[in-house]
Design an enzyme around this catalytic site. Structure first.
Site, PDB file in Angstrom:
ATOM      1  N   HIS A 271       0.861  -1.194   0.000  1.00  0.00           N
ATOM      2  CA  HIS A 271       0.000   0.000   0.000  1.00  0.00           C
ATOM      3  C   HIS A 271       0.888   1.232   0.000  1.00  0.00           C
ATOM      4  O   HIS A 271       1.963   1.242   0.561  1.00  0.00           O
ATOM      5  CB  HIS A 271      -0.882   0.008   1.268  1.00  0.00           C
ATOM      6  CG  HIS A 271      -2.068   0.902   1.135  1.00  0.00           C
ATOM      7  ND1 HIS A 271      -2.009   2.232   1.398  1.00  0.00           N
ATOM      8  CD2 HIS A 271      -3.326   0.647   0.717  1.00  0.00           C
ATOM      9  CE1 HIS A 271      -3.197   2.779   1.180  1.00  0.00           C
ATOM     10  NE2 HIS A 271      -4.018   1.836   0.764  1.00  0.00           N
ATOM     11  N   ASP A 328      -7.975  -5.237  -0.622  1.00  0.00           N
ATOM     12  CA  ASP A 328      -8.400  -6.060  -1.767  1.00  0.00           C
ATOM     13  C   ASP A 328      -8.082  -7.536  -1.619  1.00  0.00           C
ATOM     14  O   ASP A 328      -8.521  -8.344  -2.449  1.00  0.00           O
ATOM     15  CB  ASP A 328      -7.722  -5.523  -3.044  1.00  0.00           C
ATOM     16  CG  ASP A 328      -8.226  -4.134  -3.381  1.00  0.00           C
ATOM     17  OD1 ASP A 328      -7.399  -3.211  -3.515  1.00  0.00           O
ATOM     18  OD2 ASP A 328      -9.453  -3.967  -3.461  1.00  0.00           O
TER      19      ASP A 328
END
Ligand code: SDX
Length: 392
Positions: A271, A328
């Site tokens: 991320h 996700d």
């Protein structure tokens, strides 16, 4: 005070912005919407309640929430001529491409929504977007299946309508399963907003030119589509299915992910901001176990995901780069258990992120922010004399 950044005076041109909507701390793995923790909201609120919080800044009273839902219902009918647009797409078109086009086309049927001049027009644009976006998002699936397009049922809830719009057939009415509705509520909440991610900053950038809300949201849908962003949830499932097809050898894919000569990345990991566990991933992982157990779904993909996560969390390459599962990584496993097709996963992300996009666009317009204009560091040629063609 962790995470309060000091903005340099030039921030107006730097592409960064001030916002009251979402706070996240990537080191500590904290995510809050308008000061409320994502853990509390996911457990105790429903999606429309959190949408109201993101857009208007406060948790709604019972009366305010009922009024919001009533006002959204005024706009759940989509102009029938929009069907001519969706009919122009091949059935094989990716739903995100169709959704971006249909969202932008909403402007043509709602021209007044472009110049939002006052609070009343802003509120109307908010309710129109919440109402119509959900319907056209499901039309992308219905079109791909060759099914008739469904209409919103104003006697049912927002999330239940999503499932009806998706799966109800003239020959087979949809019966709501509370476990499914609850899981979807939670998933939509967890995707609600995430400060200045790629798609949200796109919505703000496009809106800063005073383009309308539908046009700005359409741009956000296109940005979210990318596999490095919202498209990752589809890419995660495709990766896990490939590992499953190839005998479930997680180590082989871990090696590929670490090989700099191999473009393969472990989808659902890493991320830009979280250098710790994405708090949403923790909640979704727990929900995946609960939903599959309650629905009695045995999915070998879940076991592979857990094996991959365990291997990565112990691996020096991933640990040294603070690569953890993100939002996700597990969401697609739940969507699959709920019968959502893989190419609709990113549409699910868009439905959840819609209130965040609207809230950020509304904040930018109400703060009368200048048109976005990030600057650059020029690294090209210094001044050169022109060379005539025959001398080149
Ligand atoms: C979302 O911004 C947001 O808030 C987004 C989002 C939201 O809610 O809006 O949270 C939603 O988009 C989540 C991210 C979904 N994308 C993926 O899961 C795709 C896989 N992950 C990545 O490609 C990657 O981690 C990114 C795109 C998310 C971040 O990319 P960066 O910024 O280039 O990663 P980085 O700078 O932190 O990378 C540091 C190192 C690099 O290696 P070195 O050059 O140091 O050797 O880690 C490597 C990267 O190559 N790396 C990975 C990796 N992610 C980073 N290596 C293998 N697999 C990965 N997934």
């Amino acid at each position: 005070l962790s995470g309060i950044i000091t903005l340099d005076p030039g921030y107006k041109n730097s592409g960064s912005c001030k916002s009251d909507i979402t706070f996240l701390d990537g080191e500590l793995g904290i995510l809050r919407y308008r000061g409320y923790s994502i853990e509390d909201l996911a457990e105790k609120a429903d999606f429309l309640e959190v949408s109201y919080l993101l857009i208007f800044g406060e948790l709604p009273t019972t009366k305010q929430l009922a009024q919001f839902e009533t006002d959204i219902r005024k706009y759940t009918l989509v102009n029938e001529e929009m069907k001519n647009i969706i009919d122009g797409f091949p059935k094989t078109a990716h739903p995100m491409g169709v959704l971006a086009a249909l969202t932008s086309a909403l402007t043509a049927f709602n021209p007044k929504s472009v110049n939002v001049e006052n609070e009343k027009e802003m509120y109307e644009a908010v309710c129109k977007t919440m109402g119509k976006f959900l319907v056209i998002a499901t039309w992308t699936y219905r079109k791909s299946m060759g099914y008739p397009l469904n209409y919103y049922d104003n006697t049912k809830g927002y999330v239940e309508n999503f499932m009806r719009l998706m799966f109800e057939l003239p020959t087979e009415p949809y019966t709501a399963n509370p476990v499914v509705i609850d899981a979807l509520d939670k998933l939509f909440i967890l995707h609600g907003d995430h400060e200045q991610n790629c798609s949200t900053s796109t919505v703000r950038m496009v809106g800063s030119s005073h383009a309308g809300l539908f046009a700005s949201i359409s741009a956000g849908v296109s940005a979210l589509w990318g596999p490095l962003h919202g498209g990752a949830n589809q890419a995660v499932l495709e990766m896990l299915e490939e590992i499953h097809r190839n005998g479930g050898d997680a180590d082989k894919y871990m090696a590929k992910a670490k090989d700099k000569n191999d473009p393969f990345r472990l989808m659902g990991f890493g991320h830009r901001v979280y250098k710790n566990f994405d708090p949403r991933a923790k909640i979704i992982k727990k929900a995946a176990n609960e939903v599959l157990a309650t629905l009695g779904v045995e999915d070998p993909i879940l076991a592979i995901a857990k094996k991959l996560e365990e291997a990565a969390l112990e691996d020096e390459y991933f640990k040294s780069r603070n690569l953890y599962p993100n939002v996700d990584f597990y969401s697609g496993i739940i969507y699959r258990a709920l019968g959502i097709p893989t190419d609709m996963f990113t549409v699910m992300f868009a439905i959840g992120r819609l209130p965040g996009w609207i809230a950020q666009w509304k904040e930018m317009r109400e703060n009368k922010e200048p048109i976005g204009r990030p600057r650059q560091v020029y690294t090209g040629h210094p001044l050169r004399d022109f060379v005539p063609t025959d001398k080149r």
